[in-house]
Design a protein around this motif. Structure first.
Motif, PDB file in Angstrom:
ATOM      1  N   GLU A 118       0.838  -1.081   0.086  1.00  0.00           N
ATOM      2  CA  GLU A 118      -0.093  -0.060  -0.139  1.00  0.00           C
ATOM      3  C   GLU A 118       0.970   1.092  -0.099  1.00  0.00           C
ATOM      4  O   GLU A 118       1.790   1.342   0.895  1.00  0.00           O
ATOM      5  CB  GLU A 118      -0.980   0.171   1.349  1.00  0.00           C
ATOM      6  N   PRO A 119       0.659   2.186  -0.871  1.00  0.00           N
ATOM      7  CA  PRO A 119       1.424   3.316  -1.032  1.00  0.00           C
ATOM      8  C   PRO A 119       1.333   4.182   0.291  1.00  0.00           C
ATOM      9  O   PRO A 119       0.186   4.374   0.590  1.00  0.00           O
ATOM     10  CB  PRO A 119       0.955   4.182  -2.135  1.00  0.00           C
ATOM     11  N   PRO A 120       2.518   4.900   0.647  1.00  0.00           N
ATOM     12  CA  PRO A 120       2.337   5.672   1.857  1.00  0.00           C
ATOM     13  C   PRO A 120       1.441   6.803   1.482  1.00  0.00           C
ATOM     14  O   PRO A 120       1.152   7.257   0.505  1.00  0.00           O
ATOM     15  CB  PRO A 120       3.847   6.213   2.231  1.00  0.00           C
ATOM     16  N   VAL A 121       0.875   7.586   2.606  1.00  0.00           N
ATOM     17  CA  VAL A 121      -0.199   8.664   2.542  1.00  0.00           C
ATOM     18  C   VAL A 121       0.659  10.083   2.639  1.00  0.00           C
ATOM     19  O   VAL A 121       1.359   9.913   3.629  1.00  0.00           O
ATOM     20  CB  VAL A 121      -1.083   8.567   3.583  1.00  0.00           C
ATOM     21  N   PRO A 122       0.442  10.836   1.599  1.00  0.00           N
ATOM     22  CA  PRO A 122       1.020  12.041   1.666  1.00  0.00           C
ATOM     23  C   PRO A 122       0.576  12.962   3.057  1.00  0.00           C
ATOM     24  O   PRO A 122      -0.722  12.879   3.176  1.00  0.00           O
ATOM     25  CB  PRO A 122       0.903  12.725   0.438  1.00  0.00           C
ATOM     26  N   GLY A 123       1.640  13.600   3.921  1.00  0.00           N
ATOM     27  CA  GLY A 123       1.329  14.324   5.060  1.00  0.00           C
ATOM     28  C   GLY A 123       2.240  15.366   5.147  1.00  0.00           C
ATOM     29  O   GLY A 123       2.909  15.793   4.122  1.00  0.00           O
ATOM     30  N   VAL A 124       1.826  16.304   6.088  1.00  0.00           N
ATOM     31  CA  VAL A 124       2.480  17.408   6.355  1.00  0.00           C
ATOM     32  C   VAL A 124       3.088  17.496   7.796  1.00  0.00           C
ATOM     33  O   VAL A 124       2.249  17.064   8.565  1.00  0.00           O
ATOM     34  CB  VAL A 124       1.837  18.723   6.142  1.00  0.00           C
ATOM     35  N   ARG A 125       4.169  18.288   7.927  1.00  0.00           N
ATOM     36  CA  ARG A 125       4.696  18.322   9.394  1.00  0.00           C
ATOM     37  C   ARG A 125       5.271  19.961   9.216  1.00  0.00           C
ATOM     38  O   ARG A 125       5.817  20.506   8.438  1.00  0.00           O
ATOM     39  CB  ARG A 125       5.766  17.372   9.353  1.00  0.00           C
ATOM     40  N   THR A 153      -2.328  14.220   7.783  1.00  0.00           N
ATOM     41  CA  THR A 153      -2.940  14.398   6.152  1.00  0.00           C
ATOM     42  C   THR A 153      -3.195  15.874   6.192  1.00  0.00           C
ATOM     43  O   THR A 153      -3.927  16.345   7.095  1.00  0.00           O
ATOM     44  CB  THR A 153      -3.766  13.432   5.986  1.00  0.00           C
ATOM     45  N   LYS A 154      -3.192  16.323   4.783  1.00  0.00           N
ATOM     46  CA  LYS A 154      -3.697  17.460   4.483  1.00  0.00           C
ATOM     47  C   LYS A 154      -5.009  17.732   4.719  1.00  0.00           C
ATOM     48  O   LYS A 154      -5.480  18.522   5.569  1.00  0.00           O
ATOM     49  CB  LYS A 154      -3.405  17.905   3.096  1.00  0.00           C
ATOM     50  N   SER A 155      -6.006  16.846   4.409  1.00  0.00           N
ATOM     51  CA  SER A 155      -7.343  16.978   4.706  1.00  0.00           C
ATOM     52  C   SER A 155      -7.631  16.784   6.141  1.00  0.00           C
ATOM     53  O   SER A 155      -8.256  17.744   6.649  1.00  0.00           O
ATOM     54  CB  SER A 155      -7.950  15.790   3.612  1.00  0.00           C
ATOM     55  N   GLY A 156      -6.938  16.010   6.762  1.00  0.00           N
ATOM     56  CA  GLY A 156      -7.173  15.700   8.476  1.00  0.00           C
ATOM     57  C   GLY A 156      -6.882  17.300   8.909  1.00  0.00           C
ATOM     58  O   GLY A 156      -7.701  17.555   9.932  1.00  0.00           O
ATOM     59  N   LEU A 157      -5.740  17.627   8.640  1.00  0.00           N
ATOM     60  CA  LEU A 157      -5.137  19.207   8.989  1.00  0.00           C
ATOM     61  C   LEU A 157      -6.294  20.169   8.939  1.00  0.00           C
ATOM     62  O   LEU A 157      -6.882  20.955   9.766  1.00  0.00           O
ATOM     63  CB  LEU A 157      -3.877  19.294   8.689  1.00  0.00           C
ATOM     64  N   LEU A 182       3.498   9.691   5.016  1.00  0.00           N
ATOM     65  CA  LEU A 182       2.797   8.762   6.334  1.00  0.00           C
ATOM     66  C   LEU A 182       2.732   7.282   6.145  1.00  0.00           C
ATOM     67  O   LEU A 182       2.248   6.983   4.990  1.00  0.00           O
ATOM     68  CB  LEU A 182       1.372   9.348   6.648  1.00  0.00           C
ATOM     69  N   PRO A 183       2.972   6.401   7.221  1.00  0.00           N
ATOM     70  CA  PRO A 183       2.667   5.207   6.822  1.00  0.00           C
ATOM     71  C   PRO A 183       1.241   4.797   6.622  1.00  0.00           C
ATOM     72  O   PRO A 183       0.504   5.406   6.972  1.00  0.00           O
ATOM     73  CB  PRO A 183       3.157   4.404   8.177  1.00  0.00           C
ATOM     74  N   ALA A 184       1.082   3.774   5.424  1.00  0.00           N
ATOM     75  CA  ALA A 184      -0.236   3.459   5.214  1.00  0.00           C
ATOM     76  C   ALA A 184      -1.029   3.002   6.294  1.00  0.00           C
ATOM     77  O   ALA A 184      -0.457   2.779   7.435  1.00  0.00           O
ATOM     78  CB  ALA A 184      -0.127   2.249   3.965  1.00  0.00           C
ATOM     79  N   THR A 185      -2.361   2.634   6.016  1.00  0.00           N
ATOM     80  CA  THR A 185      -3.043   2.116   7.041  1.00  0.00           C
ATOM     81  C   THR A 185      -2.502   1.055   7.855  1.00  0.00           C
ATOM     82  O   THR A 185      -1.946  -0.023   7.541  1.00  0.00           O
ATOM     83  CB  THR A 185      -4.177   1.455   6.447  1.00  0.00           C
ATOM     84  N   PRO A 186      -2.658   1.060   9.293  1.00  0.00           N
ATOM     85  CA  PRO A 186      -2.066   0.277  10.271  1.00  0.00           C
ATOM     86  C   PRO A 186      -2.999  -1.171  10.042  1.00  0.00           C
ATOM     87  O   PRO A 186      -4.142  -1.118   9.602  1.00  0.00           O
ATOM     88  CB  PRO A 186      -2.257   0.747  11.627  1.00  0.00           C
ATOM     89  N   PRO A 187      -2.412  -2.293  10.318  1.00  0.00           N
ATOM     90  CA  PRO A 187      -3.088  -3.566  10.356  1.00  0.00           C
ATOM     91  C   PRO A 187      -4.362  -3.519  11.072  1.00  0.00           C
ATOM     92  O   PRO A 187      -4.279  -2.897  12.309  1.00  0.00           O
ATOM     93  CB  PRO A 187      -2.361  -4.652  10.746  1.00  0.00           C
ATOM     94  N   PRO A 188      -5.547  -4.104  10.902  1.00  0.00           N
ATOM     95  CA  PRO A 188      -6.708  -3.913  11.708  1.00  0.00           C
ATOM     96  C   PRO A 188      -6.505  -4.550  12.940  1.00  0.00           C
ATOM     97  O   PRO A 188      -5.735  -5.697  13.173  1.00  0.00           O
ATOM     98  CB  PRO A 188      -7.857  -4.598  10.869  1.00  0.00           C
TER      99      PRO A 188
END
Ligand code: ADP
Ligand code: ZN
Length: 732
Positions: A118-125, A153-157, A182-188
Motif C-alpha cells: 500500500e502506497p504511503p499517504v502524503p502528509g505534512v509536518r 494528512t492535509k485533509s485531516g489538518l 505517512l505510513p499506510a493504514t495500520p493492520p486492523p
C-alpha cells in the motif's frame, strides 16, 4: 524488459496459469534474476496484452523451442505466492464446474493493486522554528493544531483547523510546513474474543459446544438447523471466537449485501471491532487492502459475498455459510459454482470445519445431516423464548379483495390492529416494480422487451418500463405505440409499488416503506432503510425477497404474503422447496423477539402440500415428504443434474445446433437426456436459448460424461455458445 538474448537462460521456464478460457497453463521463460515457485503471481504477455497469472503446478512444456517462448513481463516478488491448498482449490473448482482453471484463477486475482504494498499517504509536518511571513487567523489555527509536533494528512489538518486546503498549501510554499510520507493504514485490530460474551441459552450452548468440537476432528461440516430467531448467529460467533483463539482466520459468507450492515454491527458488539468486508460494492482501495490483509494474515475475519471464497487466506480455519439454502450462493455466469458446496470443498482440502446455517436448510444439506455426513446441530426454540408466528391462510377464491385490489379484508383488519398497537407489518410480494405487465386497453398491445422474451415491468417511481432480465428501460409512453390511443395503458397485476399505493390509500397516516433492490440509491439506501425498519421508524414495510433473508426486525409482529402461490407453478424441480423456504423465512420475521407474531398467506391453493406444511408449522413433515419425492424421481441429492444451454444470435441456428449437440450425446444407460427445448426465457439480451438437461444417478461421473460428450460433439461457431451448468439451481 527481458528480450535480450544474452540474458536468456534456457533452462528457466515455468508453467503459468493465465486468466482466460484455455484448458491448462502455458509455458513462459523466467526473467534473469527472478525467483519463481508454484503460486508466484506474475504478469505475462498474452496475445497483444499483458495479463495477471500465477506460476502453476506441473512441469512446463520443455518440448517447445525456448526461442519461441515469451518471457514473463513482471514477477511480483513481494506478493505472497498462492499457497498449495488454494491452488488445489482452484483446480478442484475448475474440474467440478468444467470451467477453465484460468477462469477460476481470475476470481482469485481480483485486485492488481493488492500485489504492490500500500502506497504511503502524503502528509505534512511543521518545520521547527519556521514562521510564516504574515500571520492570519487561519494560519494561526493550523499552527495551533500542529502544536504537538505530529504529522497530519492535509485533509485531516484542514478539517481539524477548520481551514481550506489552500491555507495549508500556502504554508507549504513558505516552508513553514514540509511534506512527509505517512505510513499506510495500520493492520486492523484482532477481534477480542472476550469483548462481550453473550450468555447463551442451554440449547445454544450445546450447539456451540458441538461446533467447537469440530475443530479437533479435522474437516467436518455442521448444519445449524434452527428456527428463525433461535440465535444461530450468536452460536456461530462462538465458533469464530474459537478460530481466533487458535490463531486462525474465519470467513462468513452471506447471500445478500443488504444483510452486511446489520451483521457488521452485531459482530462489533460481540468482538469490539469490525470484520473486513468483501463484496462488489467495496472500493478498489479497500478491496486491495482486504486482499493484502487476508494474504498477510493481518485480517482475521472476513464477511463477504460468495466471491470471498477465492481470497488468498494465509491460514483460514473456519467458513460459515449463513442462510445456506439461499440460491444467491449459486453463480450462474462464467464459472457456474455453488459457493456453499465449494466452501465445503475448501474446508475439506485444508481440513478445517465448515458451518452451514439456516432456518430452512436445503434438502441437500438436510439429507447430508440425516445420513450423518454432516453434524446436525438443532436449535428448536427461539433464543428469547418467543413463540413462532401463528400462520393462517386466506382463501383468495372466496375471501379475496374486490377487483383491482390485492389485500384481502382479513389481512387489512390485521394491519389495522397492528398499526393501532404500534407494531410493524411486513407485506411480502416477490415482484419488483408497479405491475408485471402493461397493456393497451384499446388494442391489447403488450409491452415486451426487444432483447428478451419478457414483459416490461412498469416502475412508477421512475416512470419507466423496465426489463428485469437485461436492464433495458424505456419511458412510459403517453399513447399506445401500436394503435396510438392516448392514456390507454393499464397495469396488470401487482408489484410492490402497487401494493404500496393500495396501503397508502388505506392507511394514510402510516409510515410506509418499500424495500426493493432496484429503487434508486442502491445498496446505501437499502442499508439505511433496513436500519430504519430495525429501529421501528416504519409502520408498514412492503418488500421483495430481499426482506425475507436473515434480518432481525424487533418490532415486526405481522407478516402478510400477498401471493403465496407465486413460485409454486414453474418447471423448477426445487419449486416446492424454494417456496417453503422463502415463505418460512419471510413469515419468520414476525414476532422474532417478543413473540405473538402472526402471518397470513393469501393463496388460491390452500390445499397445496407446501402451504399446508407451512400452516401446520410442520417443517419436518415437509422435508420428509419432499425428500421422499426427490428419491422417487431420482432428483438431487439422490440423482445428479447438469444443464447445457445453447445460445446464439440467430434462432434457427441456435435451434439446429442444440439438436446437433443432443444427437452427439454418448449412449449410456445411466444417463437420461431431456431436450433440447426452448428455454422458458427463450431470448435474453438478443440471444436465443435452448436447454438440455442430463440426469444421472448420484454416483455417476457426470462431469466425465459431459466432457466426453462436448469433445465429441459439434463445435460452436458464428456466435453460438454452449454453457454447462453442473447441478443447476435456476431453470429459466
Ligand atoms: P437467527 O440467526 O437464528 O435467526 P439471531 O441470532 O438473529 O437468530 O437471534 C435472534 C434474536 O435473539 C436477536 O435479537 C438476538 O440478539 C437474540 N438472542 C440470540 N441469542 C440470545 C441470547 N442467548 N440471549 C438473549 N438474546 C439472544
Ligand atoms: Zn430485456
Amino acid at each position: 524488459m527481458f528480450f535480450d538474448e544474452p540474458d536468456f537462460e534456457p533452462d528457466r521456464i515455468a508453467s503459468v496459469l493465465v486468466p482466460v478460457a484455455v484448458p491448462g497453463p502455458y509455458t513462459y521463460r523466467v526473467p534473469v534474476g527472478c525467483h519463481v515457485q508454484p503460486g508466484t503471481i506474475v504478469r505475462v504477455p498474452l496475445g497483444t496484452r499483458e495479463v495477471l497469472g500465477a506460476v502453476w503446478d506441473g512441469e512446463p512444456d520443455a518440448a517447445i523451442n525456448p526461442k519461441k517462448l515469451k518471457a514473463m513481463a513482471h514477477v511480483y516478488q513481494d506478493a505472497r505466492p498462492l499457497d498449495p491448498d488454494l491452488r488445489r482449490f482452484v483446480d478442484w473448482v475448475a474440474n467440478w464446474t468444467l470451467a477453465a482453471p484460468g477462469m477460476v484463477l481470475r476470481m482469485v486475482l481480483r485486485s492488481e493493486e493488492a500485489l504492490q504494498p500500500e502506497p504511503p499517504v502524503p502528509g505534512v509536518r511543521r518545520i521547527e522554528g519556521a514562521e510564516p511571513d504574515r500571520m492570519t487567523a487561519a494560519r494561526q489555527r493550523v499552527l495551533a493544531a500542529m502544536e504537538d509536533g505530529f504529522a497530519w494528512t492535509k485533509s485531516g489538518l484542514a478539517h481539524a483547523a477548520g481551514v481550506s486546503a489552500s491555507v495549508i498549501d500556502g504554508l507549504l510554499q513558505q516552508n513553514v510546513l514540509e511534506g512527509v510520507a505517512l505510513p499506510a493504514t495500520p493492520p486492523p485490530p484482532i477481534p477480542d474474543v472476550d469483548y462481550a460474551r453473550t450468555v447463551l441459552t442451554a440449547s445454544q450452548q450445546r450447539a456451540a459446544d458441538q461446533l467447537i468440537e469440530a475443530f479437533d476432528s479435522g474437516s467436518a461440516v455442521s448444519l445449524i438447523d434452527g428456527v428463525t430467531g433461535s440465535g444461530k448467529t450468536e452460536v456461530y460467533f462462538e465458533a469464530i471466537a474459537e478460530a481466533i483463539r487458535r490463531g486462525k482466520q474465519a470467513l462468513v459468507l452471506l447471500p445478500e449485501i443488504a444483510l452486511t450492515e446489520q451483521f457488521l454491527r452485531r459482530f462489533e458488539k460481540r468482538f469490539g471491532v469490525y470484520p473486513a468486508e468483501w463484496h462488489s460494492e467495496i472500493s478498489p482501495k479497500n478491496r486491495a487492502r482486504v486482499w493484502r490483509g487476508v494474504a498477510s494474515g493481518d485480517v482475521r475475519v472476513v464477511i463477504g459475498a460468495r466471491s470471498a471464497l477465492f481470497l488468498p487466506f494465509s491460514d483460514l480455519g473456519l467458513i460459515v455459510v449463513d442462510e445456506e439454502h439461499d440460491t444467491a450462493f449459486k453463480q450462474d455466469d462464467r464459472v457456474p459454482y455453488s459457493a456453499r458446496d465449494m466452501a465445503v470443498v475448501r474446508g475439506h482440502i485444508s481440513r478445517f470445519p465448515v458451518i452451514l446455517a439456516s432456518a430452512t436448510p436445503s434438502v441437500e444439506s438436510r439429507v447430508n445431516a440425516d445420513l450423518n455426513r454432516y453434524r446436525h446441530v438443532l436449535l428448536p426454540e427461539r433464543a428469547t423464548g418467543a413463540e413462532l408466528p401463528e400462520l393462517k391462510a386466506i382463501d383468495m377464491r372466496h375471501d379475496g379483495p374486490e377487483r383491482g385490489q390485492w389485500i384481502a379484508p382479513q389481512l387489512l383488519s390485521a394491519i389495522k390492529d397492528a398499526f393501532g398497537n404500534g407494531a410493524q407489518t411486513l407485506l411480502f410480494l416477490n415482484r419488483r416494480g408497479y405491475a408485471p405487465l402493461t397493456l393497451c386497453r384499446t388494442c391489447g398491445h403488450r409491452f415486451q422487451c426487444g432483447h428478451c422474451s419478457a414483459w416490461l415491468v412498469e416502475h412508477r417511481f421512475q416512470k419507466r418500463l423496465v426489463c428485469h432480465h437485461c436492464g433495458h428501460s424505456e419511458k412510459v409512453p403517453d399513447s399506445c405505440p401500436s394503435c396510438g390511443t392516448a392514456d390507454s395503458l393499464v397495469a396488470c397485476g401487482p408489484g410492490v409499488e402497487r401494493i404500496a399505493e393500495e396501503v397508502g390509500g388505506k392507511f394514510p397516516e402510516a409510515r410506509v416503506l418499500v424495500l426493493s433492490s432496484d429503487l434508486p440509491g442502491g445498496p446505501d439506501r437499502l442499508r439505511r432503510e433496513m436500519k430504519i425498519v430495525e429501529d421501528g421508524g416504519a409502520d408498514i414495510v412492503i418488500g421483495t425477497q430481499l426482506v425475507a433473508k436473515g434480518h432481525n426486525f424487533p418490532k415486526m409482529k405481522l407478516v402478510g404474503v400477498i401471493d403465496a402461490d407465486l413460485g409454486l407453478a414453474n418447471g423448477d424441480p426445487r419449486a416446492a422447496e424454494k417456496t417453503f423456504q422463502l415463505l418460512g423465512q419471510v413469515t419468520g420475521r414476525a414476532g422474532r423477539v417478543t413473540g405473538g407474531g402472526v402471518g397470513f398467506l393469501q393463496t388460491y391453493a390452500p390445499d397445496n402440500p407446501v402451504i399446508k406444511a407451512l400452516l401446520a408449522s410442520d417443517a419436518n413433515a415437509f422435508y420428509l415428504a419432499e425428500i421422499d419425492a426427490r428419491r422417487n424421481a431420482g432428483l438431487p441429492p439422490f440423482g445428479r443434474l447438469a444443464a447445457i444451454v445453447v445460445s446464439g444470435p440467430d434462432k434457427a441456428m441456435a435451434d439446429g445446433f442444440s439438436r446437433a449437440v443432443a444427437r452427439a450425446a454418448p449412449q449410456d444407460g445411466a444417463v437420461t437426456i431431456l431436450g433440447p427445448a426452448e428455454a422458458a426465457l427463450a431470448m435474453v439480451r438478443g440471444r436465443y436459448r435452448y436447454r438440455l438437461l442430463a440426469m444421472a444417478p448420484r454416483q455417476f461421473d457426470l462431469q466425465g460424461y459431459i466432457r466426453a460428450w462436448l469433445a465429441a460433439g459439434p463445435k460452436p461457431v458464428k456466435g453460438l455458445r454452449v454453457q454447462v451448468d453442473i447441478d443447476p439451481q435456476h431453470f429459466l
